[in-house]
Design an enzyme around this catalytic site. Structure first.
Site, short mmCIF file in Angstrom:
data_model
loop_
_atom_site.label_atom_id
_atom_site.label_comp_id
_atom_site.label_asym_id
_atom_site.label_seq_id
_atom_site.Cartn_x
_atom_site.Cartn_y
_atom_site.Cartn_z
CB CYS A 1 44.93 -31.02 -2.75
SG CYS A 1 45.55 -29.39 -3.17
CB CYS B 1 42.75 -28.16 -3.32
SG CYS B 1 43.83 -28.59 -4.68
#
Length: 182
Positions: free
Chosen positions: A110, A107
């Site tokens: 993230c 991600c």
């Protein structure tokens, strides 16, 4: 604990004039022939090797890139990990509020929010516990809490979910959330 460095882009030292090596964007060179340090990555360096190259009348040593090594431990991870097995003891039974970041290694957003969480962990040390839960490795807890998007940051107090923020948000947004529960 150790972290995995997926990608790092570095200008080739051989493409730069030797006089310009030291000031390159956060890099410092302890010795042009021994190692290259990356200050913004706290503890990473390239170990250079020497290879002999001969010309017609002389030979000289040219630095070649080597492996990237980490000189310091725990430089990549500022915040501890929590998983399905440790969830109850670290989060639910905590005597102080807990902030948990739900994330996954693939991600991009993230990875953008990790440094923000690390900064907040330092600022609120002792007042708030910080953990990261990898949703790929601990899907049960993420499913139980209804995590549908990552990154998701949740704050727990007395074992109960108090607030959630979805997405890579600015530090000020997370600070505002945290202050409500201290």
């Amino acid at each position: 604990m150790a972290g995995l460095l997926e990608t790092i882009k570095v200008p080739r030292a051989s493409a730069l004039p030797s006089s310009s090596l030291a000031p390159v964007a956060g890099f410092s060179f302890s010795s042009p022939r021994s190692s290259v340090r990356f200050s913004q990555f706290r503890g990473l360096k390239i170990q250079l090797t020497r290879s002999s190259v001969s010309n017609t009348s002389c030979s000289k040593f040219i630095p070649r890139g080597g492996p990237i090594v980490c000189e310091a431990q725990n430089t990549a991870l500022e915040v501890g990990a929590v998983n399905d097995k440790t969830w109850k003891s670290l989060v639910v039974e905590s005597d102080i509020p807990v902030l948990v970041e739900f994330w996954a290694p693939w991600c991009g957003p993230c990875r953008m929010i990790h440094p923000v969480i690390d900064e907040l962990a330092k600022e609120y040390a002792g007042k708030l516990k910080f953990f990261k839960l990898n949703t790929d490795e601990s899907p049960s807890t993420a499913t139980e809490l209804g995590i549908r998007s990552i990154p998701t940051v949740m704050i727990f107090k007395n074992g109960e979910k108090k607030d959630a923020v979805i997405g890579a948000v600015p530090k000020s947004t997370l600070t505002t959330c945290i202050e409500k529960f201290l």
